[in-house]
Design an enzyme around this catalytic site. Structure first.
Site, PDB file in Angstrom:
ATOM      1  N   LYS A 136       0.540  -1.134   0.159  1.00  0.00           N
ATOM      2  CA  LYS A 136       0.008  -0.047   0.269  1.00  0.00           C
ATOM      3  C   LYS A 136       1.094   1.032  -0.275  1.00  0.00           C
ATOM      4  CE  LYS A 136      -1.616   3.045   2.127  1.00  0.00           C
ATOM      5  NZ  LYS A 136      -1.486   4.733   1.491  1.00  0.00           N
ATOM      6  N   GLY A 172      -4.630   3.782  -1.918  1.00  0.00           N
ATOM      7  CA  GLY A 172      -5.165   3.918  -0.947  1.00  0.00           C
ATOM      8  C   GLY A 172      -5.128   4.545  -0.168  1.00  0.00           C
ATOM      9  N   GLY A 196      -4.672   5.708   3.784  1.00  0.00           N
ATOM     10  CA  GLY A 196      -3.327   5.438   5.049  1.00  0.00           C
ATOM     11  C   GLY A 196      -4.350   4.740   5.544  1.00  0.00           C
ATOM     12  N   PRO A 197      -6.117   5.289   6.245  1.00  0.00           N
ATOM     13  CA  PRO A 197      -6.795   5.318   7.280  1.00  0.00           C
ATOM     14  C   PRO A 197      -7.098   4.003   6.827  1.00  0.00           C
ATOM     15  CG  PRO A 197      -6.545   7.610   7.204  1.00  0.00           C
ATOM     16  CD  PRO A 197      -5.520   7.182   6.566  1.00  0.00           C
ATOM     17  N   GLY A 251      -4.978   1.295   4.512  1.00  0.00           N
ATOM     18  CA  GLY A 251      -3.089   0.705   4.673  1.00  0.00           C
ATOM     19  C   GLY A 251      -3.871   0.033   5.988  1.00  0.00           C
ATOM     20  N   GLU A 270       9.863   1.763  10.397  1.00  0.00           N
ATOM     21  CA  GLU A 270      11.308   3.133  10.024  1.00  0.00           C
ATOM     22  C   GLU A 270      10.300   4.108  10.250  1.00  0.00           C
ATOM     23  OE1 GLU A 270      13.878   2.452   9.045  1.00  0.00           O
ATOM     24  OE2 GLU A 270      14.231   0.122   9.120  1.00  0.00           O
ATOM     25  N   CYS A 286      14.456  11.682   6.379  1.00  0.00           N
ATOM     26  CA  CYS A 286      14.104  11.346   7.349  1.00  0.00           C
ATOM     27  C   CYS A 286      15.304  11.480   7.898  1.00  0.00           C
ATOM     28  CB  CYS A 286      13.249   9.594   6.946  1.00  0.00           C
ATOM     29  SG  CYS A 286      13.789   8.271   6.540  1.00  0.00           S
ATOM     30  N   GLU A 305      10.408  16.935  14.417  1.00  0.00           N
ATOM     31  CA  GLU A 305      10.677  16.645  12.425  1.00  0.00           C
ATOM     32  C   GLU A 305      10.060  17.341  11.857  1.00  0.00           C
ATOM     33  OE1 GLU A 305       9.606  12.827  10.347  1.00  0.00           O
ATOM     34  OE2 GLU A 305      12.330  12.656  10.189  1.00  0.00           O
TER      35      GLU A 305
HETATM   36  P1  NAD Z   1       2.523   8.646   7.108  1.00  0.00           P
HETATM   37  O1  NAD Z   1       2.891   8.062   8.172  1.00  0.00           O
HETATM   38  O2  NAD Z   1       0.921   9.964   6.923  1.00  0.00           O
HETATM   39  O3  NAD Z   1       1.863   8.046   5.785  1.00  0.00           O
HETATM   40  C1  NAD Z   1       2.991   6.598   5.935  1.00  0.00           C
HETATM   41  C2  NAD Z   1       2.642   5.839   4.699  1.00  0.00           C
HETATM   42  O4  NAD Z   1       1.235   5.080   5.933  1.00  0.00           O
HETATM   43  C3  NAD Z   1       1.022   6.006   3.852  1.00  0.00           C
HETATM   44  O5  NAD Z   1       1.504   5.280   2.827  1.00  0.00           O
HETATM   45  C4  NAD Z   1       0.199   6.193   4.635  1.00  0.00           C
HETATM   46  O6  NAD Z   1      -1.491   5.741   3.440  1.00  0.00           O
HETATM   47  C5  NAD Z   1      -0.191   4.946   5.268  1.00  0.00           C
HETATM   48  N1  NAD Z   1      -1.422   5.205   6.589  1.00  0.00           N
HETATM   49  C6  NAD Z   1      -1.111   6.529   7.465  1.00  0.00           C
HETATM   50  N2  NAD Z   1      -2.190   6.278   8.025  1.00  0.00           N
HETATM   51  C7  NAD Z   1      -2.064   4.997   8.754  1.00  0.00           C
HETATM   52  C8  NAD Z   1      -3.077   4.181   8.769  1.00  0.00           C
HETATM   53  N3  NAD Z   1      -4.444   4.787  10.368  1.00  0.00           N
HETATM   54  N4  NAD Z   1      -2.988   2.972   8.745  1.00  0.00           N
HETATM   55  C9  NAD Z   1      -2.030   2.507   7.841  1.00  0.00           C
HETATM   56  N5  NAD Z   1      -1.938   3.244   6.846  1.00  0.00           N
HETATM   57  C10 NAD Z   1      -2.172   4.300   6.903  1.00  0.00           C
HETATM   58  O7  NAD Z   1       3.765   9.300   6.742  1.00  0.00           O
HETATM   59  P2  NAD Z   1       4.125  10.292   6.172  1.00  0.00           P
HETATM   60  O8  NAD Z   1       3.873  11.676   5.918  1.00  0.00           O
HETATM   61  O9  NAD Z   1       4.076   9.637   4.357  1.00  0.00           O
HETATM   62  O10 NAD Z   1       5.837  10.725   5.535  1.00  0.00           O
HETATM   63  C11 NAD Z   1       6.672  10.556   6.477  1.00  0.00           C
HETATM   64  C12 NAD Z   1       6.677  10.860   7.198  1.00  0.00           C
HETATM   65  O11 NAD Z   1       7.953   9.293   6.769  1.00  0.00           O
HETATM   66  C13 NAD Z   1       8.088  11.150   8.040  1.00  0.00           C
HETATM   67  O12 NAD Z   1       8.165  11.335   9.691  1.00  0.00           O
HETATM   68  C14 NAD Z   1       9.500  10.622   8.902  1.00  0.00           C
HETATM   69  O13 NAD Z   1      10.338  10.706   8.844  1.00  0.00           O
HETATM   70  C15 NAD Z   1       9.172   9.066   8.206  1.00  0.00           C
HETATM   71  N6  NAD Z   1      10.081   8.761   7.111  1.00  0.00           N
HETATM   72  C16 NAD Z   1      10.722   7.780   7.389  1.00  0.00           C
HETATM   73  C17 NAD Z   1      11.594   7.095   6.960  1.00  0.00           C
HETATM   74  C18 NAD Z   1      12.524   5.725   7.816  1.00  0.00           C
HETATM   75  O14 NAD Z   1      12.683   4.783   7.286  1.00  0.00           O
HETATM   76  N7  NAD Z   1      13.157   5.825   9.527  1.00  0.00           N
HETATM   77  C19 NAD Z   1      11.579   6.905   6.147  1.00  0.00           C
HETATM   78  C20 NAD Z   1      11.337   8.012   5.197  1.00  0.00           C
HETATM   79  C21 NAD Z   1      10.114   8.481   5.925  1.00  0.00           C
END
Ligand code: NAD
Length: 472
Positions: free
Chosen positions: A170, A201, A203-204, A207, A245, A279, A379
């Site tokens: 996803k 799709g 996230g909420p 995902g 991650e 990140c 962040e």
């Molecule tokens: P996010 O957490 O909003 O979304 C990440 C993914 O999770 C997306 O696919 C989203 O659709 C999904 N998602 C959102 N809500 C969900 C839920 N309730 N249940 C299941 N899935 C859900 O993050 P973002 O804004 O897309 O990405 C930015 C963040 O990611 C930053 O905080 C960054 O540091 C972090 N990041 C970490 C790494 C790492 O390797 N540590 C790498 C890249 C990004």
């Protein structure tokens, strides 16, 4: 590539169960460039069933054959590298040169590394009177963010497939197009139907359905710490394996005697890359009080070279942010920094001149930042660098370790020995010594709230294996 109005499930493109769609926008001008279907729990269920059905066959496929399929996947991606770069530039806004080198180049290299590892990895080991079998965990639910959209997909899918697992992906809603392009490469690589499945799709909705699905044995998530906590709770309640991650607030520590000019220039480049949406970015630069003013002056000089521009122009070094929401969030942090008393040396919360359209943010430098300030703790995920002052090494260690995160970092010193001694004191998953380059085989992942588990290289492969001991 031409966007698909479909999900990639069980080896083919099939219509989504629902009628909802997601609009994909070009961050450089805010225009809609495509729509993709917004998957529902039904699509996720179909995809997980396909992955479960494919599991016995794929897990029993000899590693050498899995390696051959991964090599074919690498080759399919390599053949479309220009298209990958253009797609990421269109949906993420990263400058084309960066997209070509990093967003397209690095996933090709990672896929290649797992083609080699699948062939050479010891899936069996001897321990005293036991033979330990390293077996695939099962069906993997992979949830990825938008900031390195293809790299993050490949960093999960390639090791999972190398291990003998099957996958449902996803991807982030902002960047589904490169995920569809990846699915085309999987199909062209002759990877059997159901081994890899894609559900686009929200996230909420999609995902969460994937994380909660009983047919998923391991959830591998990259994204924000807030969502990571929810995923961890879901997986914990179901006793499912989980890899997280998450975010970072990494420190780059410049010790007395270091090559200050090089350290500062590298730090600025590190934060400006991908518009700060990395990140592992070194968003806190720690400098000894004696050389603090010189470091700030050098950083101001370096940051002036990053002029926000059209990401399709090959001379552009700084593109827009991914979305209006991210732009507004980052500008809010800049305002917060000013309000809390940090000194704005460059940039600011206003739109860059001539870049009122699109999701642009001024490259911003803050000096006189203290460790308790919001901009030193949270962040930001934008082109914003904070310079902090320390008095001695213990002070520098305390500041560097003084956040909830621990993903990456840098140490610069007159010699490697001094830098390594300092790096041992840092609570973080990676440290670059005197500008050491990113290594696609090194374990990548966080201490503390930056995550659980490691990606890339053999450590990344181990995440997708479970052990069975046979006693003789
Ligand atoms: P996010 O957490 O909003 O979304 C990440 C993914 O999770 C997306 O696919 C989203 O659709 C999904 N998602 C959102 N809500 C969900 C839920 N309730 N249940 C299941 N899935 C859900 O993050 P973002 O804004 O897309 O990405 C930015 C963040 O990611 C930053 O905080 C960054 O540091 C972090 N990041 C970490 C790494 C790492 O390797 N540590 C790498 C890249 C990004």
């Amino acid at each position: 590539m031409k966007p698909h109005d479909a999900m990639f499930i069980d080896g083919g493109w099939r219509p989504a169960a629902g009628a909802e769609a997601i609009e994909v926008r070009n961050p450089a001008d805010g225009q809609v460039i495509a729509t993709v279907p917004a998957g529902t729990a039904q699509d996720v269920d179909d995809a997980v069933r396909a992955a479960r059905a494919a599991l016995p066959g794929w897990s029993a496929t000899p590693p050498a054959e899995r390696a051959a399929r991964l090599a074919a996947l690498r080759d399919r991606m390599a053949a479309r590298i220009g298209e990958i770069a253009e797609t990421v530039t269109a949906e993420l806004g990263a400058p084309l040169t960066f997209s070509t080198r990093v967003h397209a180049g690095s996933p090709v290299a990672v896929a290649g590394s797992y083609a080699e590892l699948a062939a050479s990895y010891a899936f069996e080991e001897k321990l005293g009177t036991s033979t330990v079998l390293l077996e695939p965990v099962g069906v993997v639910g992979a949830i990825t963010p938008w900031n390195y959209p293809l790299h993050q997909i490949v960093a999960k899918v390639a090791p999972a497939l190398a291990a003998g697992c099957t996958v449902v992906l996803k991807p982030a809603e902002n960047t589904p197009l490169v995920a569809q392009l990846f699915a085309e490469c999987v199909a062209a690589a002759g990877i059997p139907a159901g081994v890899f499945n894609l559900v686009t799709g929200l996230g909420p909705v999609a995902g969460q359905a994937l994380a909660e699905h009983d047919g998923v044995d391991l959830v591998s998530f990259t994204g924000s710490t807030a969502v990571g906590k929810k995923i961890g709770a879901i997986a914990g309640a179901a006793i499912k394996r989980v890899a997280l991650e998450l975010g970072g607030k990494s420190a780059n520590v410049i010790l007395p005697g270091a090559d200050l000019a090089r350290a500062v220039k590298t730090n600025v480049a590190n934060v400006m890359a991908n518009s700060g949406q990395t990140c592992s970015a070194w968003t806190r630069m720690l400098v000894h009080a004696d050389r603090y003013d010189e470091a700030v002056a050098r950083a101001a000089e370096a940051i002036a070279a990053y002029v926000p521009g059209d990401p399709t122009d090959e001379t552009t070094r700084l593109g827009p942010l991914v979305s209006a929401a991210q732009r507004d969030r980052v500008r809010g942090y800049i305002e917060r920094g000013v309000a809390e008393g940090a000194r704005l040396v460059a940039g600011g919360p206003e739109a860059p001149e001539g870049r009122e359209q699109g999701y642009y943010v001024r490259p911003t430098l803050f000096a006189d930042v203290t460790p308790d300030m919001t901009i030193a703790q949270e962040e930001i995920f934008g082109p914003v660098l904070s310079v902090l002052r320390y008095e001695d090494e213990d002070d520098a260690v305390r500041i560097a370790n003084g956040t909830v995160y621990g993903l990456a970092g840098g140490v610069w010193a007159a010699d490697e020995e001094t830098a390594v001694a300092f790096a041992r004191r840092l609570e973080t998953g990676q440290v670059d010594i005197n500008g050491g380059k990113f290594n696609l085989l090194a374990p990548f992942g966080g201490y503390k709230q930056s995550g659980v588990g490691r990606e890339l290289g053999p450590h990344g492969l181990a995440e997708y294996l479970q052990t069975k001991s046979l006693q003789f």
